[in-house]
Design a protein around this motif. Sequence first.
Motif, mmCIF file in Angstrom:
data_model
loop_
_atom_site.group_PDB
_atom_site.id
_atom_site.type_symbol
_atom_site.label_atom_id
_atom_site.label_comp_id
_atom_site.label_asym_id
_atom_site.label_seq_id
_atom_site.Cartn_x
_atom_site.Cartn_y
_atom_site.Cartn_z
ATOM 1 N N ASP A 39 41.608 34.072 60.597
ATOM 2 C CA ASP A 39 42.407 34.745 59.581
ATOM 3 C C ASP A 39 41.900 34.297 58.212
ATOM 4 O OD1 ASP A 39 44.241 35.874 57.872
ATOM 5 O OD2 ASP A 39 45.994 35.191 59.002
ATOM 6 N N PRO A 40 40.986 35.079 57.615
ATOM 7 C CA PRO A 40 40.398 34.665 56.333
ATOM 8 C C PRO A 40 41.404 34.558 55.195
ATOM 9 C CG PRO A 40 39.749 36.909 56.896
ATOM 10 C CD PRO A 40 40.473 36.351 58.083
ATOM 11 N N HIS A 41 42.560 35.200 55.326
ATOM 12 C CA HIS A 41 43.590 35.096 54.289
ATOM 13 C C HIS A 41 44.268 33.733 54.315
ATOM 14 C CE1 HIS A 41 43.038 39.300 53.401
ATOM 15 N NE2 HIS A 41 43.248 39.606 54.670
ATOM 16 N N VAL A 42 44.293 33.105 55.486
ATOM 17 C CA VAL A 42 44.891 31.778 55.615
ATOM 18 C C VAL A 42 43.839 30.695 55.359
ATOM 19 C CG1 VAL A 42 46.024 30.165 57.192
ATOM 20 C CG2 VAL A 42 46.665 32.586 57.189
ATOM 21 N N ASN A 43 42.682 30.794 56.054
ATOM 22 C CA ASN A 43 41.595 29.832 55.892
ATOM 23 C C ASN A 43 40.287 30.521 56.291
ATOM 24 O OD1 ASN A 43 39.740 27.749 55.911
ATOM 25 N ND2 ASN A 43 41.091 26.309 56.956
ATOM 26 N N ALA A 44 39.476 30.860 55.312
ATOM 27 C CA ALA A 44 38.219 31.573 55.564
ATOM 28 C C ALA A 44 37.182 30.693 56.250
ATOM 29 C CB ALA A 44 37.650 32.112 54.257
ATOM 30 N N ASN A 45 37.412 29.390 56.279
ATOM 31 C CA ASN A 45 36.470 28.468 56.911
ATOM 32 C C ASN A 45 37.051 27.805 58.158
ATOM 33 O OD1 ASN A 45 34.257 28.782 55.105
ATOM 34 N ND2 ASN A 45 35.452 27.650 53.592
ATOM 35 N N LEU A 46 37.810 28.579 58.923
ATOM 36 C CA LEU A 46 38.330 28.079 60.196
ATOM 37 C C LEU A 46 38.371 29.215 61.205
ATOM 38 C CD1 LEU A 46 39.520 25.818 61.937
ATOM 39 C CD2 LEU A 46 41.777 26.530 61.128
ATOM 40 N N PHE A 47 37.640 29.022 62.286
ATOM 41 C CA PHE A 47 37.609 29.967 63.397
ATOM 42 C C PHE A 47 37.817 29.153 64.663
ATOM 43 C CE2 PHE A 47 34.668 32.213 66.510
ATOM 44 C CZ PHE A 47 35.626 33.121 66.908
ATOM 45 N N THR A 48 38.824 29.516 65.463
ATOM 46 C CA THR A 48 39.093 28.776 66.693
ATOM 47 C C THR A 48 38.919 29.681 67.910
ATOM 48 O OG1 THR A 48 41.471 29.192 66.611
ATOM 49 C CG2 THR A 48 40.688 27.170 65.571
ATOM 50 N N PHE A 49 38.421 29.078 68.976
ATOM 51 C CA PHE A 49 38.205 29.793 70.231
ATOM 52 C C PHE A 49 38.145 28.777 71.364
ATOM 53 C CE2 PHE A 49 34.144 28.843 68.285
ATOM 54 C CZ PHE A 49 33.339 28.380 69.320
ATOM 55 N N TYR A 50 38.137 29.267 72.583
ATOM 56 C CA TYR A 50 38.046 28.397 73.756
ATOM 57 C C TYR A 50 36.697 28.629 74.420
ATOM 58 C CZ TYR A 50 42.945 27.281 73.256
ATOM 59 O OH TYR A 50 44.146 26.828 72.768
ATOM 60 N N MET A 51 36.025 27.531 74.746
ATOM 61 C CA MET A 51 34.717 27.602 75.374
ATOM 62 C C MET A 51 34.708 26.776 76.650
ATOM 63 S SD MET A 51 31.018 26.658 73.721
ATOM 64 C CE MET A 51 30.558 25.129 74.527
ATOM 65 N N VAL A 52 33.978 27.272 77.644
ATOM 66 C CA VAL A 52 33.780 26.555 78.902
ATOM 67 C C VAL A 52 32.335 26.078 78.920
ATOM 68 C CG1 VAL A 52 33.833 26.721 81.414
ATOM 69 C CG2 VAL A 52 35.495 28.001 80.047
ATOM 70 N N ASP A 53 32.135 24.762 79.063
ATOM 71 C CA ASP A 53 30.760 24.242 79.078
ATOM 72 C C ASP A 53 30.098 24.517 80.422
ATOM 73 O OD1 ASP A 53 31.558 22.220 80.893
ATOM 74 O OD2 ASP A 53 31.512 20.629 79.391
ATOM 75 N N ASN A 54 28.833 24.139 80.559
ATOM 76 C CA ASN A 54 28.082 24.432 81.781
ATOM 77 C C ASN A 54 28.572 23.649 82.991
ATOM 78 O OD1 ASN A 54 26.524 26.333 80.482
ATOM 79 N ND2 ASN A 54 24.808 24.953 80.103
ATOM 80 N N GLN A 55 29.460 22.667 82.787
ATOM 81 C CA GLN A 55 30.065 21.914 83.887
ATOM 82 C C GLN A 55 31.424 22.486 84.277
ATOM 83 O OE1 GLN A 55 27.337 19.729 82.256
ATOM 84 N NE2 GLN A 55 26.927 20.567 84.158
ATOM 85 N N GLY A 56 31.887 23.522 83.561
ATOM 86 C CA GLY A 56 33.160 24.153 83.879
ATOM 87 C C GLY A 56 34.355 23.573 83.141
ATOM 88 N N GLU A 58 36.753 23.215 79.958
ATOM 89 C CA GLU A 58 37.141 24.043 78.829
ATOM 90 C C GLU A 58 37.747 23.203 77.720
ATOM 91 O OE1 GLU A 58 39.331 28.093 78.943
ATOM 92 O OE2 GLU A 58 40.874 26.569 78.583
ATOM 93 N N LYS A 59 37.415 23.561 76.463
ATOM 94 C CA LYS A 59 38.029 22.919 75.304
ATOM 95 C C LYS A 59 38.269 23.958 74.226
ATOM 96 C CE LYS A 59 37.210 18.042 75.191
ATOM 97 N NZ LYS A 59 38.539 17.677 75.587
#
Length: 112
Positions: A39-56, A58-59
Amino acid sequence: MATLSDSSTYASFTQAAEHPNSEFHVVGKLNKSKETVYDPHVNANLFTFYMVDNQGVEKKVCLAKSKPQDFERSEQIVIIGSVNGDEFKASDVLMKCPSKYNDGKPEATSAK
């Protein structure tokens, strides 16, 4: 001779969590079933997502940059940063996007 504290190293989330003050490159894939938040209106320098590494593992990833273009289309993601509690604080992200050609055939997506 290099040590973990002065150079980046490829690792899993588990390995990165064992060295919370060190910078790592973690390879994985976006968990498309979970929400991405930018949300660039709140914080243009913050993007959050969930990723699963190659070992399975998630963070939640907090990227201290704007959301990269075509992020959801990436086949593989490399995040650069460190683990902070239950989150991975990323300073940068590298993406491997689908090739424009698969076996010499154009990608089966509509043109923009």
